[in-house]
Design a protein around this motif. Structure first.
Motif, PDB file in Angstrom:
ATOM      1  N   GLN A   1      29.502  42.993  29.235  1.00 51.31           N
ATOM      2  CA  GLN A   1      30.876  42.912  29.025  1.00 51.31           C
ATOM      3  C   GLN A   1      31.737  43.996  28.722  1.00 51.31           C
ATOM      4  O   GLN A   1      33.187  43.930  29.229  1.00 51.31           O
ATOM      5  CB  GLN A   1      30.992  41.517  27.842  1.00 51.31           C
ATOM      6  CG  GLN A   1      30.547  40.329  28.091  1.00 51.31           C
ATOM      7  CD  GLN A   1      29.062  40.348  28.100  1.00 51.31           C
ATOM      8  OE1 GLN A   1      28.240  41.448  27.628  1.00 51.31           O
ATOM      9  NE2 GLN A   1      28.611  38.928  27.872  1.00 51.31           N
ATOM     10  N   ALA A   2      30.959  44.724  28.101  1.00 48.05           N
ATOM     11  CA  ALA A   2      32.044  46.242  27.916  1.00 48.05           C
ATOM     12  C   ALA A   2      32.018  46.895  29.413  1.00 48.05           C
ATOM     13  O   ALA A   2      32.797  47.337  29.542  1.00 48.05           O
ATOM     14  CB  ALA A   2      31.233  46.998  26.976  1.00 48.05           C
ATOM     15  N   LEU A   3      31.025  46.866  29.932  1.00 43.29           N
ATOM     16  CA  LEU A   3      30.781  47.572  31.081  1.00 43.29           C
ATOM     17  C   LEU A   3      31.890  47.178  32.308  1.00 43.29           C
ATOM     18  O   LEU A   3      32.327  48.123  33.150  1.00 43.29           O
ATOM     19  CB  LEU A   3      29.647  47.592  31.663  1.00 43.29           C
ATOM     20  CG  LEU A   3      29.135  48.399  32.813  1.00 43.29           C
ATOM     21  CD1 LEU A   3      29.123  50.131  32.485  1.00 43.29           C
ATOM     22  CD2 LEU A   3      27.657  48.386  33.380  1.00 43.29           C
TER      23      LEU A   3
ATOM     24  N   SER B   1      19.073  49.569  33.806  1.00 45.44           N
ATOM     25  CA  SER B   1      19.920  50.382  34.045  1.00 45.44           C
ATOM     26  C   SER B   1      21.290  50.180  33.402  1.00 45.44           C
ATOM     27  O   SER B   1      22.215  51.015  32.998  1.00 45.44           O
ATOM     28  CB  SER B   1      20.242  50.244  35.686  1.00 45.44           C
ATOM     29  OG  SER B   1      19.143  50.645  36.399  1.00 45.44           O
ATOM     30  N   PHE B   2      21.618  48.860  32.973  1.00 47.70           N
ATOM     31  CA  PHE B   2      22.596  48.512  32.188  1.00 47.70           C
ATOM     32  C   PHE B   2      22.670  49.409  30.777  1.00 47.70           C
ATOM     33  O   PHE B   2      23.918  49.672  30.360  1.00 47.70           O
ATOM     34  CB  PHE B   2      22.704  47.082  31.932  1.00 47.70           C
ATOM     35  CG  PHE B   2      23.008  46.189  33.058  1.00 47.70           C
ATOM     36  CD1 PHE B   2      24.233  46.727  33.919  1.00 47.70           C
ATOM     37  CD2 PHE B   2      22.487  45.293  33.492  1.00 47.70           C
ATOM     38  CE1 PHE B   2      24.909  45.875  34.907  1.00 47.70           C
ATOM     39  CE2 PHE B   2      22.748  44.301  34.475  1.00 47.70           C
ATOM     40  CZ  PHE B   2      23.969  44.683  35.416  1.00 47.70           C
TER      41      PHE B   2
ATOM     42  N   GLN C   1      35.905  43.800  41.660  1.00 47.16           N
ATOM     43  CA  GLN C   1      36.181  42.877  41.074  1.00 47.16           C
ATOM     44  C   GLN C   1      35.069  42.152  40.427  1.00 47.16           C
ATOM     45  O   GLN C   1      34.032  41.609  40.978  1.00 47.16           O
ATOM     46  CB  GLN C   1      36.806  41.671  41.943  1.00 47.16           C
ATOM     47  CG  GLN C   1      38.003  42.175  42.743  1.00 47.16           C
ATOM     48  CD  GLN C   1      38.377  41.108  43.630  1.00 47.16           C
ATOM     49  OE1 GLN C   1      38.891  39.776  43.009  1.00 47.16           O
ATOM     50  NE2 GLN C   1      38.277  41.266  45.028  1.00 47.16           N
ATOM     51  N   ILE C   2      34.842  42.475  39.012  1.00 47.52           N
ATOM     52  CA  ILE C   2      33.630  41.962  38.287  1.00 47.52           C
ATOM     53  C   ILE C   2      34.162  40.570  38.079  1.00 47.52           C
ATOM     54  O   ILE C   2      35.047  40.080  37.176  1.00 47.52           O
ATOM     55  CB  ILE C   2      33.335  42.566  36.911  1.00 47.52           C
ATOM     56  CG1 ILE C   2      33.532  44.391  37.232  1.00 47.52           C
ATOM     57  CG2 ILE C   2      32.233  42.016  36.173  1.00 47.52           C
ATOM     58  CD1 ILE C   2      32.222  44.638  37.889  1.00 47.52           C
ATOM     59  N   VAL C   3      33.709  39.492  38.497  1.00 45.12           N
ATOM     60  CA  VAL C   3      33.936  38.048  38.484  1.00 45.12           C
ATOM     61  C   VAL C   3      32.971  37.455  37.587  1.00 45.12           C
ATOM     62  O   VAL C   3      33.202  36.123  37.251  1.00 45.12           O
ATOM     63  CB  VAL C   3      33.943  37.468  40.007  1.00 45.12           C
ATOM     64  CG1 VAL C   3      34.809  37.982  41.076  1.00 45.12           C
ATOM     65  CG2 VAL C   3      32.468  37.673  40.655  1.00 45.12           C
TER      66      VAL C   3
END
Ligand code: UDP
Length: 234
Positions: free
Chosen positions: A107-109, A181-182, A121-123
């Protein structure tokens, strides 16, 4: 002659994504290979993936050892593949869905990446600790938002089996399992310094930082032994 395949993967993935030709990308390392030997469902899944990239130095070593051609395979860590894919994804205004890691991280990324990769666009975002009961809602959300690219960082083999179960929700998408990776992209964890990567010692750095991994990492010598014993020669 050495062939730099990483660029080829990128062009191919961008073309597939543009045309809506779905791809499951598996980033293969020695640990996953050994797991697949014990878990036929995982082996079958790897065989069926449209793209398998050599994520780990052990796999690169084994491939080059068995190679009967002049082509030199080079390492393509999943984290680098995705990092290099994102600018092109932004230029194409791709819709991207992020799934995995501890609550709050993806959510922060999302806003960070939208700023860093103009057009992206992060959907959708979803942490990696959802329950079985939440799965159908997540799949419905994926289907509704029609992403071009879906990244799942749930660890191996959970992410691979999740992709298999959910793929019909977005058959047009590129689905990539990104492991931890996140944690690196958000700065929650550090990747091994360049020297360790250049000398194929990323595993050693990881073991030093996360000693509890020792049991899982026994897969590395077992993998090497298996390659040598299977009579693969250069
Ligand atoms: N993870 C998750 N859900 C789970 C188990 C793990 O989202 O049920 C995440 C975890 O928070 C971490 C990643 O999956 O971000 C696994 O990282 P690891 O480095 O262990 O991955 P691997 O070595 O399998 O690539």
């Amino acid at each position: 002659m050495p062939v730099h395949l990483a660029g080829d993967y990128l062009d191919w993935l961008l073309a597939q994504g543009e045309q809506g030709l779905g791809v499951h990308v598996v980033t293969l390392n020695a640990e996953m290979t050994m797991l697949a030997k014990e878990e036929p469902r995982l082996a079958e899944l790897i065989r069926c993936a449209e793209l398998v990239v050599p994520d780990g130095s052990g796999v690169v070593w084994a491939l080059n050892k068995s190679n009967r051609t002049e082509i030199q395979v080079s390492r393509c860590p999943g984290i680098e593949l995705v990092t290099n894919l994102l600018p092109g994804a932004g230029q194409r205004r791709w819709r991207v869905y992020l799934i995995g890691a501890a609550p709050g991280l993806v959510q922060a990324l999302a806003p960070e990446w939208e700023k860093k990769y103009p057009g992206l666009q992060i959907v959708g975002t979803q942490d990696g600790y959802f329950t079985a009961g939440q799965e159908s809602e997540i799949q419905a959300n994926i289907a509704r938002t029609k992403p071009h690219l879906i990244l799942l960082g749930l660890g191996v083999p959970k992410q691979e089996f999740t992709i298999q179960r959910w793929r019909d929700a977005a058959p047009q998408a590129l689905w990539i399992g990104v492991g931890g990776s996140f944690d690196v992209w958000t700065g929650a964890k550090e990747r091994a310094p360049q020297w360790f990567r250049d000398n194929n010692l990323e595993w050693a750095y990881r073991l030093y930082k996360e000693p509890w991994r020792w049991r899982r990492m026994l897969a590395l010598p077992r993998f090497a032994w298996h390659v040598l014993r299977s009579g693969v020669s250069s």
